[in-house]
Write an enzyme that holds these catalytic residues in place. Structure first.
Site, mmCIF file in Angstrom:
data_model
loop_
_atom_site.group_PDB
_atom_site.id
_atom_site.type_symbol
_atom_site.label_atom_id
_atom_site.label_comp_id
_atom_site.label_asym_id
_atom_site.label_seq_id
_atom_site.Cartn_x
_atom_site.Cartn_y
_atom_site.Cartn_z
ATOM 1 N N LYS A 112 -1.656 2.552 16.060
ATOM 2 C CA LYS A 112 -2.771 1.110 16.249
ATOM 3 C C LYS A 112 -1.296 0.891 17.798
ATOM 4 O O LYS A 112 -2.484 0.473 18.834
ATOM 5 C CB LYS A 112 -2.394 -0.189 15.463
ATOM 6 C CG LYS A 112 -2.915 -0.131 14.433
ATOM 7 C CD LYS A 112 -2.559 -1.266 13.178
ATOM 8 C CE LYS A 112 -3.396 -1.290 12.032
ATOM 9 N NZ LYS A 112 -2.914 -2.039 11.121
ATOM 10 N N LYS A 197 -11.529 6.646 6.200
ATOM 11 C CA LYS A 197 -11.522 5.715 5.039
ATOM 12 C C LYS A 197 -12.403 4.737 4.862
ATOM 13 O O LYS A 197 -12.693 4.370 6.700
ATOM 14 C CB LYS A 197 -9.845 5.150 4.862
ATOM 15 C CG LYS A 197 -9.785 4.397 3.964
ATOM 16 C CD LYS A 197 -8.056 4.337 3.445
ATOM 17 C CE LYS A 197 -8.360 2.921 2.370
ATOM 18 N NZ LYS A 197 -6.801 2.283 2.172
ATOM 19 N N LYS A 200 -11.635 -2.516 4.976
ATOM 20 C CA LYS A 200 -12.927 -3.426 4.912
ATOM 21 C C LYS A 200 -12.095 -3.748 6.460
ATOM 22 O O LYS A 200 -13.058 -4.821 7.053
ATOM 23 C CB LYS A 200 -11.776 -4.526 3.867
ATOM 24 C CG LYS A 200 -10.446 -4.337 4.017
ATOM 25 C CD LYS A 200 -10.078 -5.390 2.678
ATOM 26 C CE LYS A 200 -7.935 -5.832 3.084
ATOM 27 N NZ LYS A 200 -7.733 -4.364 2.770
#
Length: 350
Positions: A112, A197, A200
């Site tokens: 990140k 992946k 969400k």
């Protein structure tokens, strides 16, 4: 009983990956075979830019879906992280044991940070330190096992290291936990990018099947899933991730074996149709129960309130012990006002 702790972060709508990789096992196995706690870790959702109203909405939705997936508050403890102060009480103590180097080696932090640097920005300090909060989530409950996917194993290892270091320096205080990865469908991949992946937090809707997607939407997404140009259906996750992802999803939904299922199909179209039907059928009872629970929001609130009370009672002795062990002065308890307490003179003099 073995104590199990696991959490889910309300940073997006829950997905098929969340259900097949974690939630279904929590309901079918963990709550029956262990002293299990399942937590909506809302404090972790604050490590990135967020909409406060959306975090609250997703936290409630996640709690409702956990119950809809089969978690029984009579068998396990379901609660919200921010409702139990022991998480943040313990987190600071563990920050005093963890090291800067450990935090900066966390894979998710490095990834990140790299993305933000490309954009000319920077990350929040909480993104650096949140693995310590995650360790506090685990260690506060004397957790034995943490069901996690491969991408979270590093965080459990950090919790183990911190627990061992604290115990060695200040006396035995924490149970040293271990990660327990799922046996099948540990990582359901994105239908449009099968090397990533199905997360969400990812907003690329066409590649993600959400638990509350309508059946027609589920079928459309799966029928448009990326495969490859080969004509045969072969299970090879490394060389052919697209077909392998569909086979793993189908196997997880039907109890089959991906390699064996690959021999059943001659075309991708047939594989996609059967996978779509299997996913719709798996999600059907979850969606029906979710609709029922949404008509009774007071029930969900009561579950979370009772869960927080139970969680607090479990965590407080361990956290208090950690405060004593590390050298903090215990707070003096207030005297019972009804036993030997002086009555103040509140009369008014002229």
């Amino acid at each position: 009983m073995t104590r199990v702790f696991s959490g889910i972060k309300p940073t997006g709508h829950l997905t098929l990956g969340n259900y097949l990789g974690a939630m279904r096992r929590w309901a079918a196995v963990d709550q029956h075979q262990s002293d299990a706690l399942f937590c909506i870790v809302d404090l972790h959702a604050l490590t990135v830019d967020h909409d406060p109203a959306r975090v609250r909405r997703l936290s409630r939705q996640a709690a409702t879906l956990l119950l809809a997936s089969g978690l029984d508050p009579q068998l396990c403890t379901v609660f919200v992280q921010s409702h139990v102060d022991e998480h943040t009480r313990l987190s600071y103590l563990l920050e005093c044991v963890a090291t800067d180097g450990e935090m900066r080696r966390m894979i998710q932090y490095k990834e990140k940070v790299a993305r933000e640097r490309v954009r000319g920005g920077s990350v929040r300090l909480s993104l650096l330190t949140y693995p310590v909060l995650m360790a506090a989530d685990i260690l506060a409950y004397a957790t034995d096992q943490v069901p996690v996917g491969d991408d979270q194993t590093q965080h459990v290892e950090l919790a183990r290291d911190i627990a061992v270091r604290f115990n060695q320096r200040y006396g035995h205080t924490f149970v040293v936990p271990r990660a327990t990865p799922p046996q099948v469908a540990a990582r359901v991949m994105n239908l449009q990018d099968p090397t990533s992946k199905m997360g969400k937090s990812d907003d690329s809707g066409p590649g993600i099947v959400y638990l509350l997607d309508e059946p027609d939407v589920v079928r459309r997404k799966i029928m448009r899933a990326v495969t490859d140009s080969a004509r045969d259906v072969v299970y090879d996750p490394e060389a052919r991730p697209g077909p392998a992802n569909l086979l793993e999803i189908l196997a997880a939904c039907t109890g089959g074996n991906p390699s064996e299922l690959s021999g059943v199909y001659e075309t991708y179209g047939a594989l996609k149709r059967d996978t779509a039907d299997a996913v719709v059928e798996v999600l059907r009872p979850v969606q029906e129960r979710h609709r029922e629970l949404c008509t009774d929001p007071g029930y969900v609130e009561g579950v979370l309130r009772d869960g927080a009370e139970r969680a607090r009672a479990m965590a407080r002795p361990t956290v208090d012990a950690a405060y004593r062990a590390i050298g903090l002065l215990p707070a003096a308890e207030a005297e019972d006002a009804g036993v030997g307490a002086a009555v103040p003179d509140i009369g008014v003099t002229a």
